[in-house]
Scaffold this motif. Structure first.
Motif, PDB file in Angstrom:
ATOM      1  N   GLY A  25      70.627 -21.016  -6.130  1.00 39.45           N
ATOM      2  CA  GLY A  25      71.670 -19.844  -6.070  1.00 39.45           C
ATOM      3  C   GLY A  25      73.044 -20.341  -6.121  1.00 39.45           C
ATOM      4  O   GLY A  25      74.006 -19.269  -6.576  1.00 39.45           O
ATOM      5  N   LEU A  26      73.291 -21.532  -5.619  1.00 39.85           N
ATOM      6  CA  LEU A  26      74.898 -21.665  -5.421  1.00 39.85           C
ATOM      7  C   LEU A  26      75.354 -22.125  -6.693  1.00 39.85           C
ATOM      8  O   LEU A  26      76.688 -21.703  -6.896  1.00 39.85           O
ATOM      9  CB  LEU A  26      75.188 -23.135  -4.527  1.00 39.85           C
ATOM     10  N   GLY A  27      74.588 -22.565  -7.696  1.00 33.89           N
ATOM     11  CA  GLY A  27      75.210 -22.772  -9.006  1.00 33.89           C
ATOM     12  C   GLY A  27      76.201 -24.021  -9.234  1.00 33.89           C
ATOM     13  O   GLY A  27      76.771 -23.911 -10.480  1.00 33.89           O
ATOM     14  N   CYS A  28      76.355 -24.718  -8.129  1.00 37.96           N
ATOM     15  CA  CYS A  28      77.426 -25.563  -8.274  1.00 37.96           C
ATOM     16  C   CYS A  28      76.548 -27.259  -8.627  1.00 37.96           C
ATOM     17  O   CYS A  28      77.203 -28.287  -8.550  1.00 37.96           O
ATOM     18  CB  CYS A  28      78.133 -25.867  -6.995  1.00 37.96           C
ATOM     19  N   TYR A  29      75.320 -27.316  -8.672  1.00 38.69           N
ATOM     20  CA  TYR A  29      74.624 -28.485  -9.179  1.00 38.69           C
ATOM     21  C   TYR A  29      74.118 -28.424 -10.465  1.00 38.69           C
ATOM     22  O   TYR A  29      73.750 -27.208 -10.970  1.00 38.69           O
ATOM     23  CB  TYR A  29      73.434 -28.748  -8.251  1.00 38.69           C
ATOM     24  N   ASP A  30      74.148 -29.351 -11.191  1.00 40.14           N
ATOM     25  CA  ASP A  30      73.645 -29.536 -12.533  1.00 40.14           C
ATOM     26  C   ASP A  30      72.082 -29.231 -12.559  1.00 40.14           C
ATOM     27  O   ASP A  30      71.353 -28.732 -13.616  1.00 40.14           O
ATOM     28  CB  ASP A  30      73.914 -30.750 -13.381  1.00 40.14           C
ATOM     29  N   ALA A  31      71.425 -29.802 -11.479  1.00 40.22           N
ATOM     30  CA  ALA A  31      69.851 -29.503 -11.305  1.00 40.22           C
ATOM     31  C   ALA A  31      69.610 -29.733 -10.060  1.00 40.22           C
ATOM     32  O   ALA A  31      70.298 -30.397  -9.212  1.00 40.22           O
ATOM     33  CB  ALA A  31      69.169 -30.654 -12.178  1.00 40.22           C
ATOM     34  N   VAL A  32      68.365 -29.143  -9.774  1.00 37.37           N
ATOM     35  CA  VAL A  32      68.009 -28.934  -8.315  1.00 37.37           C
ATOM     36  C   VAL A  32      66.505 -29.684  -8.212  1.00 37.37           C
ATOM     37  O   VAL A  32      65.847 -29.176  -8.984  1.00 37.37           O
ATOM     38  CB  VAL A  32      68.211 -27.603  -7.603  1.00 37.37           C
ATOM     39  N   HIS A  33      66.314 -30.397  -7.232  1.00 36.90           N
ATOM     40  CA  HIS A  33      65.127 -31.150  -7.392  1.00 36.90           C
ATOM     41  C   HIS A  33      64.664 -31.111  -5.479  1.00 36.90           C
ATOM     42  O   HIS A  33      65.385 -31.174  -4.872  1.00 36.90           O
ATOM     43  CB  HIS A  33      65.135 -32.774  -7.838  1.00 36.90           C
ATOM     44  N   GLY A  34      63.355 -31.001  -5.455  1.00 38.20           N
ATOM     45  CA  GLY A  34      62.786 -31.196  -4.362  1.00 38.20           C
ATOM     46  C   GLY A  34      62.734 -32.587  -3.885  1.00 38.20           C
ATOM     47  O   GLY A  34      62.696 -33.551  -4.687  1.00 38.20           O
TER      48      GLY A  34
END
Length: 366
Positions: free
Chosen positions: A216-225
């Motif tokens: 939800g932050l929107g400041c990363y190009d992709a989010v991974h566990g």
């Protein structure tokens, strides 16, 4: 109960275990001031202070006189309750570095219109920036309405900002991709926000519980566990910006990226309670601990500190505005009453059970 004469100590072997006690306040000597802590923030950054307490010197800043117990440092606002120091008036409001205690006696030094330093011998354990107290009346950026945001993000964003400044000054060691661990931490997403102007692919690593928040932050190009590390693209020159400090996680990152891991920048320790960088089983570059104060000292030595601070303060204001943007705030600030409540917050932070969508402020009981 009033917190004025109480302190909240942490067991060094388990910072989440705390104990309250009370101490008498000694009479002031010439040159000393008595500061009454009013409000302070609690974040994973404080757990990092505890994790590196012996290795870096944080436990020595506010000695307890009790073996095995330390005073976890916090950032916040206080009032001068009593002064025997010329140039520091009773009633003045200050921002700085404190123990989790109702009051602190400071031996003033380097008194100026903008503030003063604590010259107590135990404060030499850390760089000067940790020992300066800013007089709010002389700070043109001070806004009483933003004290909670300042207490939360001012000490963290300077680390985010200086880390990116350090890496940018070195052309990111040739990396085109930056992997950020503990991406839900305030220091991590502060750095990601700073990186938006750079042509770098910024990948977030986070736990299952915090993934929705990070996305939800929107400041990363992709989010991974964390369970997806081995699926990350490994054919790109990569820099590891480590806020987790987890040795097992570090080994997996190093093993996965191999020769394409160009630099390992260790900034924090949100997932570890120890300081570990010497690992003979680690492949690739040795982790290098980043210290914001050292970066500032470098600017001072080069004569660029003033220009850096002008740029930093302007960008910091924009970051604060983004974090609390009424249309889409990144966090909700929650106030907790007194040191009794702080004890539970510290336990949750140490256990990794805190809510990243909440910014915790402790208001001292008077």
């Amino acid at each position: 109960m009033s917190d004025a004469r109480r302190r909240l100590m942490s067991r060094k072997s388990d910072p989440g275990e705390t104990r309250l006690d009370a101490l008498p306040l000694p009479p002031l000597a010439e040159g000393e001031v008595l500061l009454g802590l009013d409000r302070f923030s609690l974040t994973t950054n404080n757990i990092t202070y505890a994790a590196y307490g012996d290795a870096i010197g944080y436990w020595r800043v506010f000695p307890t006189g009790e073996d095995g117990w330390g005073l976890m440092p916090v950032w916040g606002f206080a009032d001068v309750l009593e002064s025997r120091a010329p140039g520091v008036e009773a009633g003045a409001r200050v921002f700085g570095y404190f123990p989790m205690a109702g009051a602190l006696v400071v031996q003033t030094d380097k008194v100026s219109r903008g503030g003063f330093a604590d010259a107590s011998p135990w404060r030499k354990a850390v760089p000067d920036i940790y020992n300066r107290y800013v007089l709010c009346a002389a700070d043109r950026h001070y806004d009483p309405a933003l004290e909670n945001s300042e207490a939360l993000f001012r000490p963290l964003f300077v680390t985010s900002y200086t880390a990116v400044d350090f890496l940018r000054d070195r052309d990111f060691f040739g990396a085109g991709q930056i992997v950020v661990s503990s991406a839900s931490s305030k220091t991590a997403y502060g750095a990601a926000w700073c990186l938006e102007q750079d042509d770098k692919h910024v990948l977030a690593l986070t736990g299952v519980r915090n993934r929705v928040f990070v996305e939800g932050l929107g400041c990363y190009d992709a989010v991974h566990g964390y369970d997806e590390i081995e699926a990350l693209p490994a054919d790109v020159p990569t820099l590891y910006l480590d806020l987790a400090g987890d040795p097992d996680l570090r080994r997996r990152v190093h093993a996965h990226f191999g020769d394409n891991l160009f630099y390992d920048c260790l900034v924090g320790s949100t997932r570890s309670d120890s300081f570990q960088i010497d690992d003979p089983s680690l492949t690739g570059p040795k982790p290098v601990f980043f210290f914001a104060a050292t970066c500032l000292d470098d600017h001072r030595a080069r004569g660029t500190l003033h220009a850096f601070y002008e740029r930093f303060l302007s960008d910091q204001k924009r970051f604060f505005e983004r974090v609390v943007d009424p249309a889409s705030p990144w966090i909700t600030i929650v106030e907790h009453p007194g040191l009794d409540a702080a004890s539970g917050v510290v336990r949750a932070l140490a256990d990794g059970a805190s809510d990243p969508a909440e910014g915790v402020i402790v208001r001292m009981a008077r």
